[in-house]
Scaffold this active site. Structure first.
Site, PDB file in Angstrom:
ATOM      1  N   GLU A 118       0.779  -1.344  -0.137  1.00 59.24           N
ATOM      2  CA  GLU A 118      -0.115  -0.017   0.057  1.00 59.24           C
ATOM      3  C   GLU A 118       0.865   1.210  -0.078  1.00 59.24           C
ATOM      4  O   GLU A 118       0.508   2.298  -0.680  1.00 59.24           O
ATOM      5  CB  GLU A 118      -1.126   0.115   1.342  1.00 59.24           C
ATOM      6  N   LEU A 158      11.793   4.739  -7.187  1.00 58.21           N
ATOM      7  CA  LEU A 158      10.313   4.594  -6.998  1.00 58.21           C
ATOM      8  C   LEU A 158       9.876   5.839  -6.493  1.00 58.21           C
ATOM      9  O   LEU A 158       8.599   6.144  -7.044  1.00 58.21           O
ATOM     10  CB  LEU A 158      10.103   3.556  -5.795  1.00 58.21           C
ATOM     11  N   GLY A 159      10.654   6.852  -6.370  1.00 55.81           N
ATOM     12  CA  GLY A 159       9.986   8.315  -5.981  1.00 55.81           C
ATOM     13  C   GLY A 159       9.496   8.297  -4.570  1.00 55.81           C
ATOM     14  O   GLY A 159       9.251   7.343  -3.907  1.00 55.81           O
ATOM     15  N   TYR A 202      -6.383   6.594   3.776  1.00 57.36           N
ATOM     16  CA  TYR A 202      -6.403   5.738   2.867  1.00 57.36           C
ATOM     17  C   TYR A 202      -5.644   4.202   3.275  1.00 57.36           C
ATOM     18  O   TYR A 202      -6.297   3.390   3.398  1.00 57.36           O
ATOM     19  CB  TYR A 202      -5.944   6.050   1.352  1.00 57.36           C
ATOM     20  N   ASP A 216      -9.203   6.168  -2.254  1.00 58.45           N
ATOM     21  CA  ASP A 216      -8.318   6.687  -2.973  1.00 58.45           C
ATOM     22  C   ASP A 216      -8.833   7.360  -4.110  1.00 58.45           C
ATOM     23  O   ASP A 216     -10.156   7.540  -4.395  1.00 58.45           O
ATOM     24  CB  ASP A 216      -7.331   5.559  -3.400  1.00 58.45           C
TER      25      ASP A 216
END
Length: 381
Positions: A62, A105-106, A145, A163
């Site tokens: 997640e 991946l940022g 979320y 989301d």
DNA sequence: AAGTCGTGGTT
DNA sequence: TAACCAAGACT
């Protein structure tokens, strides 16, 4: 017998008006749940984080999936779980190893927040991920979320997990015209989910809403003819699927001019610097660089000066090796990349190292600095 | 509330 | 091709 019980979904719209002043949406709740979950059971994608309900793995997935596409996450998830298979393993890992696993991946604070929170679960909760909204929401990096996603998927608890997919899907199904770009709008959708969610299978209900958003109810060109719940969809019946959701657009971001250099010493070692522990690309490694302010003159001299002021490093800046445009979410770097020389006896520090070219790949760099390194390698040929 | 925080794919 | 977008959280 068909269950045609209609359930009124009362929407608490922004502004705090009384419920009975708000639009009332009617939907066959149980029929909707059955059609939605039935479709998910038949059509769901085979994703690596769906192989079991390990709360740790659900958690990792997640976090990785925040603002990130499934196809991008999959290889990262495999490598990350292989390297850090348990809460204990991630708790005991070096942060630099975690960032290296996250490289490319940022949103790198996700990785550091995840490890921070995992340590807390390891120490404060005896390694068991909290199974209630109050405790799990205190974990760093776990927002509304993610809390709902972990609780519903790993523990079967009927909490909303709203989301962007869920807001898009439900804005169409329930014909909700609130601006989903506003932070306060999420609460409206959470309330809608609380009224609609299956208490028999909240996990599949939440995942099905997101899967529907990813595969069928897409932002543009939704595949309504393939939609398992189109009979329940207000927007489909009203012909407004292409108008929903309402999302105000963001203003264009600013440009930042950067001068960077790959400095090598007489032995061919490369000078690298560890970024600050907060802000953009926090704690990642980089090649020395400065922001160039107007009037954009003598940038190589400015870079040389800042190397002395910042690191007491005597350097020489030589030829340009490339010009790079790198786009972030909220700004663009226009990088002029140079190569240069630094004395081999330069004083190193925890955040300033001379490393051989073969060791570079042991350090975590942002993609922007990987581009600089690529230009340097090309210049060496 | 609005800006910060990455990257790569899609339109 | 520039803008938009993708399983958000933090400040």
């Amino acid at each position: 017998m068909l269950n045609l019980l209609k359930v009124a979904v009362f929407l608490q719209l922004s502004g705090g008006e009384a419920l009975n002043n708000n639009p009332l949406k009617q939907i066959d709740k149980h029929g909707f749940q059955e059609d939605l979950i039935g479709w998910f059971e038949a059509e769901q994608r085979d994703l690596p984080w769906r192989k079991d309900k390990d709360p740790y793995k659900v958690w990792v997935s997640e976090i990785m999936l925040q603002q990130t596409r499934v196809d991008t996450v999959i290889p990262y998830f495999h490598r990350f779980i292989e390297q850090f298979p348990t809460i204990k393993a991630l708790s005991e890992a070096e942060e630099d190893k975690v960032l290296k696993a996250w490289e490319g991946l940022g949103y790198y604070s996700r990785a550091r927040n995840l490890q921070f929170a995992v340590k807390e679960v390891h120490e404060k909760y005896a390694g068991k991920v909290p199974d209630n909204p109050k405790e799990i929401s205190t974990l760093k990096g776990v927002g509304p979320y993610t809390a709902g996603a972990i609780l519903s998927i790993a523990y079967g608890i009927p909490e909303p997990a709203v989301d962007g997919n869920v807001m898009r899907v439900l804005s169409r199904i329930l014909s909700i015209w609130e601006d989903i770009a506003k932070a306060s709008t999420r609460k409206i959708f959470e309330q809608a989910v609380r009224e609609l969610i299956s208490h028999e299978n909240p996990s599949f209900f939440n995942q099905a809403l997101m899967e529907l958003g990813a595969l069928i109810c897409t932002p543009t060109s939704p595949k309504c003819l393939l939609c398992p719940v189109r009979d329940h969809c207000h927007a489909f019946h009203e012909g407004t699927t292409t108008e929903l959701p309402i999302k105000t657009k963001n203003k264009k971001h600013r440009q930042v001019r950067i001068a960077a250099a790959v400095f090598t010493d007489e032995d061919g070692r490369v000078l690298i610097h560890k970024r600050d522990e907060s802000g953009l690309l926090a704690n990642l490694w980089e090649f020395p660089n400065i922001e160039i302010l107007l009037p954009y003159e003598h940038e190589t001299d400015q870079l040389k000066e800042s190397m002395i002021e910042g690191f007491h490093a005597e350097v020489r800046v030589n030829e340009m090796i490339g010009q790079i445009e790198h786009v972030f979410s909220h700004l663009t770097w226009n990088i002029n990349a140079y190569k240069g020389k630094v004395a081999a006896d330069m004083k190193e520090a925890d955040d300033l190292k001379l490393v051989s070219k073969d060791e570079i790949d042991q350090y975590a760099f942002s993609v922007s600095h990987q581009k600089i390194w690529q230009k340097f390698l090309e210049s060496e040929v």
